[in-house]
Design a protein around this motif. Structure first.
Motif, PDB file in Angstrom:
ATOM      1  N   ASP A   1     -39.776  63.565  25.625  1.00 54.71           N
ATOM      2  CA  ASP A   1     -40.902  62.871  24.424  1.00 54.71           C
ATOM      3  C   ASP A   1     -41.124  60.921  23.895  1.00 54.71           C
ATOM      4  O   ASP A   1     -41.151  61.368  23.042  1.00 54.71           O
ATOM      5  CB  ASP A   1     -41.677  63.462  24.092  1.00 54.71           C
TER       6      ASP A   1
ATOM      7  N   LYS B   1     -42.170  60.330  14.361  1.00 49.39           N
ATOM      8  CA  LYS B   1     -42.980  60.587  14.298  1.00 49.39           C
ATOM      9  C   LYS B   1     -43.353  62.116  14.569  1.00 49.39           C
ATOM     10  O   LYS B   1     -42.265  62.594  15.708  1.00 49.39           O
ATOM     11  CB  LYS B   1     -44.192  59.578  15.555  1.00 49.39           C
ATOM     12  N   ARG B   2     -43.926  63.083  14.033  1.00 48.44           N
ATOM     13  CA  ARG B   2     -44.413  64.513  14.158  1.00 48.44           C
ATOM     14  C   ARG B   2     -45.207  64.647  15.069  1.00 48.44           C
ATOM     15  O   ARG B   2     -46.095  64.067  15.496  1.00 48.44           O
ATOM     16  CB  ARG B   2     -44.780  64.709  12.605  1.00 48.44           C
ATOM     17  N   LYS B   3     -44.621  65.580  16.035  1.00 49.34           N
ATOM     18  CA  LYS B   3     -45.671  66.227  17.328  1.00 49.34           C
ATOM     19  C   LYS B   3     -46.888  66.651  17.061  1.00 49.34           C
ATOM     20  O   LYS B   3     -47.019  67.677  15.566  1.00 49.34           O
ATOM     21  CB  LYS B   3     -44.786  66.787  17.983  1.00 49.34           C
ATOM     22  N   LYS B   4     -47.266  67.044  16.992  1.00 44.80           N
ATOM     23  CA  LYS B   4     -49.114  68.373  16.511  1.00 44.80           C
ATOM     24  C   LYS B   4     -49.757  67.452  15.602  1.00 44.80           C
ATOM     25  O   LYS B   4     -49.787  68.187  14.956  1.00 44.80           O
ATOM     26  CB  LYS B   4     -48.114  69.034  16.514  1.00 44.80           C
ATOM     27  N   SER B   5     -49.754  66.257  15.095  1.00 41.60           N
ATOM     28  CA  SER B   5     -50.246  66.110  14.048  1.00 41.60           C
ATOM     29  C   SER B   5     -51.323  64.952  14.527  1.00 41.60           C
ATOM     30  O   SER B   5     -51.502  64.109  15.183  1.00 41.60           O
ATOM     31  CB  SER B   5     -49.134  65.111  13.350  1.00 41.60           C
TER      32      SER B   5
ATOM     33  N   SER C   1     -51.189  60.136  12.586  1.00 42.41           N
ATOM     34  CA  SER C   1     -49.685  59.212  12.672  1.00 42.41           C
ATOM     35  C   SER C   1     -48.609  59.998  11.473  1.00 42.41           C
ATOM     36  O   SER C   1     -49.694  59.284  10.621  1.00 42.41           O
ATOM     37  CB  SER C   1     -49.548  57.974  12.914  1.00 42.41           C
TER      38      SER C   1
ATOM     39  N   TYR D   1     -42.590  60.245  20.950  1.00 42.36           N
ATOM     40  CA  TYR D   1     -41.843  60.008  19.393  1.00 42.36           C
ATOM     41  C   TYR D   1     -40.303  59.272  19.234  1.00 42.36           C
ATOM     42  O   TYR D   1     -39.854  59.986  19.720  1.00 42.36           O
ATOM     43  CB  TYR D   1     -42.260  61.487  19.516  1.00 42.36           C
TER      44      TYR D   1
END
Length: 262
Positions: free
Chosen positions: A34, A60-64, A67, A38
């Motif tokens: 991914d 970059k954080r996922k599920k946020s 951004s 990301y």
């Protein structure tokens, strides 16, 4: 002068020495399942003879919902709870305004009246505007950073509510103890049919991602320059009063901004 990076945590938030350009490079790593969505970004200090010194990593954080980048002084530990977490970059829902924080405590997530010293500092705010050409031309950036005191130390800005943030101060024209910077407007070059900036030999590729951040009072002095070398490597040079964390986060915002032109 040799820049001392023995204590990475201290170095990352220390303003660049006056009169010294800190020359760095950012590498974007898209390998893995991914990483395309990301990618991880690595910031290295460029030393003589091609040597590099690792400074910061950002991902970059996922599920946020917006951004949200975590920034760490350990390239292998990009977790919010890790000891190496040093700051973060967060955008609004539109992806046009960003705020850079250090690793202090979020005042909204605490019930007690905490000592100010452990509340998080805002280190920068970045606003992107479309220009008259819409997405076809260079974008406009405004960067707001805390000012410096008489001892050349950064003024501490630790908002307890929305009205005290750097963005709110800027929007309300309350610019006491903050510095407002803008990107230098590129000029159209008929030969290359592109917008160009003069980076004095530091850049090889014309790109709308290239930018220089300047103060309106001294348009020759660049606090931050970010230049595209190729699709994965960027050159990043910063000067006083910027620190590595501010400069890196501003660069990350420029890669992420919805108004970024490809």
């Amino acid at each position: 002068p040799l820049i001392d990076v023995d204590d990475l945590e201290e170095f990352a938030v220390r303003p660049a020495p006056q009169g010294v350009t800190v020359k760095c490079r950012i590498t974007r790593d898209k390998k893995g399942m991914d990483r395309g969505m990301y990618p991880t970004y690595y910031l290295h200090l460029e030393r003589e003879h091609g040597k590099k010194v690792f400074l910061l990593a950002g991902r970059k954080r996922k599920k946020s919902k917006t951004s949200n980048y975590l920034i760490s002084i350990d390239p292998t530990d990009l977790s919010r709870g890790g000891e190496s977490f040093i700051g973060k970059l967060r955008s609004n829902l539109m992806g046009t305004k960003f705020t850079v924080y250090d690793n202090g405590v979020n005042p909204m997530k605490t019930t007690s009246s905490l000592e100010a010293s452990i509340l998080r500092q805002e280190l920068a705010a970045i606003c992107y505007e479309t220009n008259v050409l819409g997405f076809k031309g260079p974008r406009k950036m405004s960067v707001i950073i805390p000012g410096m005191n008489m001892d050349h130390e950064r003024v501490s800005i630790r908002p307890r509510n929305e009205h005290e943030t750097l963005l709110a101060r800027w929007q309300n024209k309350n610019t006491e103890s903050v510095i407002e910077l803008h990107n230098k407007t590129p000029v159209w070059n008929d030969d290359t049919q592109s917008y160009v900036l003069n980076f004095h030999g530091r850049v090889t590729q014309a790109s709308v991602k290239n930018f220089q951040i300047i103060h309106d009072n001294d348009r020759k002095y660049s606090s931050l320059s970010v230049m595209c070398r190729n699709s994965t490597v960027f050159t990043m040079d910063y000067n006083y009063p910027m620190c590595a964390l501010q400069a890196f986060a501003i660069a990350l915002s420029s890669f992420d901004s919805k108004l970024a032109c490809e």
